[in-house]
Design an enzyme around this catalytic site. Structure first.
Site, PDB file in Angstrom:
ATOM      1  N   HIS A 140       0.813  -1.224   0.000  1.00 30.29           N
ATOM      2  CA  HIS A 140       0.000   0.000   0.000  1.00 30.29           C
ATOM      3  C   HIS A 140       0.843   1.269   0.000  1.00 30.29           C
ATOM      4  O   HIS A 140       0.342   2.339   0.318  1.00 30.29           O
ATOM      5  CB  HIS A 140      -0.982   0.040   1.185  1.00 30.29           C
TER       6      HIS A 140
ATOM      7  N   ARG B 206      -2.368  18.159   2.013  1.00 34.47           N
ATOM      8  CA  ARG B 206      -0.971  18.621   1.992  1.00 34.47           C
ATOM      9  C   ARG B 206      -0.417  18.422   0.586  1.00 34.47           C
ATOM     10  O   ARG B 206      -1.075  17.846  -0.268  1.00 34.47           O
ATOM     11  CB  ARG B 206      -0.143  17.811   2.982  1.00 34.47           C
TER      12      ARG B 206
HETATM   13  P1  ADP Z   1      -3.518   5.097   3.784  1.00 39.73           P
HETATM   14  O1  ADP Z   1      -4.100   6.392   4.259  1.00 39.73           O
HETATM   15  O2  ADP Z   1      -3.117   4.185   4.906  1.00 39.73           O
HETATM   16  O3  ADP Z   1      -2.460   5.270   2.750  1.00 39.73           O
HETATM   17  P2  ADP Z   1      -5.609   4.632   1.780  1.00 39.73           P
HETATM   18  O4  ADP Z   1      -7.038   4.587   2.125  1.00 39.73           O
HETATM   19  O5  ADP Z   1      -5.104   5.875   1.125  1.00 39.73           O
HETATM   20  O6  ADP Z   1      -4.755   4.325   3.106  1.00 39.73           O
HETATM   21  O7  ADP Z   1      -5.239   3.385   0.877  1.00 39.73           O
HETATM   22  C1  ADP Z   1      -3.904   3.060   0.520  1.00 39.73           C
HETATM   23  C2  ADP Z   1      -3.903   1.979  -0.548  1.00 39.73           C
HETATM   24  O8  ADP Z   1      -4.586   0.796  -0.071  1.00 39.73           O
HETATM   25  C3  ADP Z   1      -4.637   2.345  -1.815  1.00 39.73           C
HETATM   26  O9  ADP Z   1      -3.825   3.059  -2.709  1.00 39.73           O
HETATM   27  C4  ADP Z   1      -4.998   0.965  -2.355  1.00 39.73           C
HETATM   28  O10 ADP Z   1      -3.898   0.360  -2.967  1.00 39.73           O
HETATM   29  C5  ADP Z   1      -5.327   0.176  -1.109  1.00 39.73           C
HETATM   30  N1  ADP Z   1      -6.781   0.233  -0.797  1.00 39.73           N
HETATM   31  C6  ADP Z   1      -7.423   1.140  -0.038  1.00 39.73           C
HETATM   32  N2  ADP Z   1      -8.738   0.891   0.022  1.00 39.73           N
HETATM   33  C7  ADP Z   1      -8.966  -0.199  -0.732  1.00 39.73           C
HETATM   34  C8  ADP Z   1     -10.134  -0.985  -1.062  1.00 39.73           C
HETATM   35  N3  ADP Z   1     -11.338  -0.676  -0.585  1.00 39.73           N
HETATM   36  N4  ADP Z   1      -9.959  -2.070  -1.881  1.00 39.73           N
HETATM   37  C9  ADP Z   1      -8.744  -2.418  -2.333  1.00 39.73           C
HETATM   38  N5  ADP Z   1      -7.612  -1.730  -2.049  1.00 39.73           N
HETATM   39  C10 ADP Z   1      -7.709  -0.643  -1.258  1.00 39.73           C
END
Ligand code: ADP
Length: 486
Positions: A231, A288
């Site tokens: 991620h 940001r």
């Molecule tokens: P963080 O704030 O911890 O970075 P995010 O919500 O921005 O979390 O998600 C980070 C990554 O996790 C995304 O870019 C994607 O790859 C994966 N991800 C997040 N939500 C989902 C989902 N509902 N289904 C599949 N992958 C997800």
């Protein structure tokens, strides 16, 4: 708000350098908040001064540093600090300009659960899921069943993929909830969770937005950041490859609506997840500047940091209309060992040759001799390449990575070459599963350090004695590069 004469930068590494560069061009005095745990010899050269800071995470410490520096503004960079509404609030009450959004906008987007609810009220699609207050296991269980497995458990206060668990069956739910709560409490001091449908093979596409104090909000197109490890983004590019124009139009409009909904000022990013069928859902808004902002700068020909400072000073957005042209790709250069579970590496950079030439930008935070410690994230630099089209931009990244020489500790440069030149990446077949699906292909098969060492050696002036000895004696620089010298 008001004219900024002296700016404190409360961040480190390449981002601190990036902000200091904008200050010099704007004739603003810059002061680095410098941590003892960090080797700041390189970064300091770009600044007019430095003050010590106890911790970048402590709002009181940052305010003290700003006062000690006599700064009238603070740029929080893009660490955890930049998303602490308390810092923006402290600035608002003490008359120091915060280069970023209002505390209320940061707060509104600070909880993933709260942001999801807000987006729904604005008509922005969110991933089907549960973001309620009731956190009991019984409710979570019922809701997970309603959503349908696989389900993703997320920390509402989350960031950096922490506290995120994929749950494929009913039986896995309970232990996942427990460990996610523990992780979230430890990392964010808040154990609220939410559930989302886990989307298989999605793409991560985000939109750069920008607002000013007059209520104007615009977008600066999208970035595709699908190539991720755990991620965490590894490669970022703009425009998103194979992206239908209609989808781009809908998504950028949704991003602007999201930003307007929180009266957003300054630079922000609205992140979406896109299904293989081209449906998109809001993930979160990062209030940001982002690590990957340079790809947007290269395809739109703007200076986002300069615009941040302008807008924070009360000036209107510097652009009426922004166009996207050409293609930009960014890779993150890390001191890590891709052959050994990507373990972070520490040590001294013994020799450094950064690439240059047409269409190549390196945003670096290190120099030869820099000590990479264990206290901070081991990102050394970002390499960003621009060309007329995607294929040429990829070739440029590959060419520049071949020129990139870091000796003294292991980095991911060779591995990144294999990522960007992989046939699936070249074809633009990207999803967040890319690095998992192609893990085998991306493994090293030949020792690639040999040509790199030969190139480095060729660029080091040799002592006549070494030549006279028929090359058997290594030049003295090799005494200092540890294992590579041998
Ligand atoms: P963080 O704030 O911890 O970075 P995010 O919500 O921005 O979390 O998600 C980070 C990554 O996790 C995304 O870019 C994607 O790859 C994966 N991800 C997040 N939500 C989902 C989902 N509902 N289904 C599949 N992958 C997800």
């Amino acid at each position: 708000m008001g004219v900024i004469g002296k700016l404190l930068v409360a961040n480190r590494g390449e981002i601190a350098v990036r902000i200091a560069r904008a200050c010099r061009e704007m004739r603003i005095e810059s002061v680095l908040a410098s941590s003892e745990a960090d080797d700041t010899r390189y970064v300091r050269r770009f600044f007019d001064g430095a003050v010590p800071i106890r911790s970048y995470l402590d709002v009181g410490a940052v305010m003290d540093a700003a006062r000690a520096a006599g700064a009238d503004a603070i740029h929080p960079g893009y660490g955890f600090l930049s998303e602490r509404s308390q810092l923006a609030a402290a600035c608002e009450t003490s008359g120091i300009t915060f280069v970023g959004p209002k505390a209320s906008s940061i707060e509104a987007m600070g909880s993933k659960a709260g942001a999801r609810r807000l987006m729904q009220s604005l008509g922005v699609p969110v991933v089907p899921g549960y973001d309620g207050e009731d956190q009991s296991d019984a409710i979570m269980k019922t809701e997970a069943k309603k959503i349908g497995f696989p389900v993703l458990v997320k920390a509402s206060a989350g960031g950096g993929g922490k506290g995120m668990k994929i749950v494929r069956s009913d039986a896995e739910l309970q232990p996942a909830l427990e460990s996610a709560r523990r992780e979230a409490q430890k990392a964010f001091g808040n154990d609220r969770l939410l559930l989302e449908r886990y989307i298989e093979e999605p793409r991560h596409v985000e939109v750069q937005v920008f607002g000013d104090s007059r209520g104007e909000v615009i977008h600066l197109f999208e970035r595709d950041c699908s190539v991720q490890r755990r991620h965490q983004k590894v490669v970022e590019e703009s425009p998103a490859p194979h992206y239908p124009e209609e989808l781009r139009r809908q998504m950028t409009a949704a991003a602007v609506a999201a930003a307007r909904g929180v009266q957003y000022e300054n630079a922000g990013t609205v992140e979406f997840i896109v299904t293989p069928d081209g449906e998109f859902y809001f993930l979160e808004m990062n209030t940001r500047l982002q690590v990957e902002h340079p790809v947007t700068e290269l395809v739109t020909d703007v200076d986002l940091v300069r615009a941040q400072i302008d807008v924070a000073s009360g000036r209107p957005l510097p652009w009426k209309e922004v166009r996207q042209r050409g293609h930009a790709v960014e890779v993150r250069i890390y001191a890590e060992d891709p052959d050994d579970r990507f373990l972070p590496q520490s040590g001294r950079i013994a020799l450094l040759r950064e690439p240059s030439g047409p269409g190549v930008r390196v945003d670096s935070g290190v120099m030869e001799g820099t000590e990479i410690g264990v206290s901070f994230d081991p990102m050394l630099a970002k390499l960003i390449c621009y060309a007329d089209d995607r294929g040429a931009a990829i070739d440029r990244v590959d060419r520049a990575l071949r020129e990139y020489i870091v000796l003294g500790l292991k980095t991911n440069t060779s591995w990144l070459r294999r990522v960007v030149t992989h046939p699936a990446f070249r074809e633009g077949k990207v999803s967040t599963r890319f690095l998992i699906d192609h893990e085998e292909d991306l493994r090293r098969d030949v020792p690639e350090m040999i040509p790199l060492i030969a190139a480095a050696l060729a660029s080091v002036p040799q002592k006549p004695a070494a030549r006279a000895a028929g090359g058997t004696q290594l030049p003295s620089v090799w005494d200092s590069v540890g294992p590579w010298g041998r």
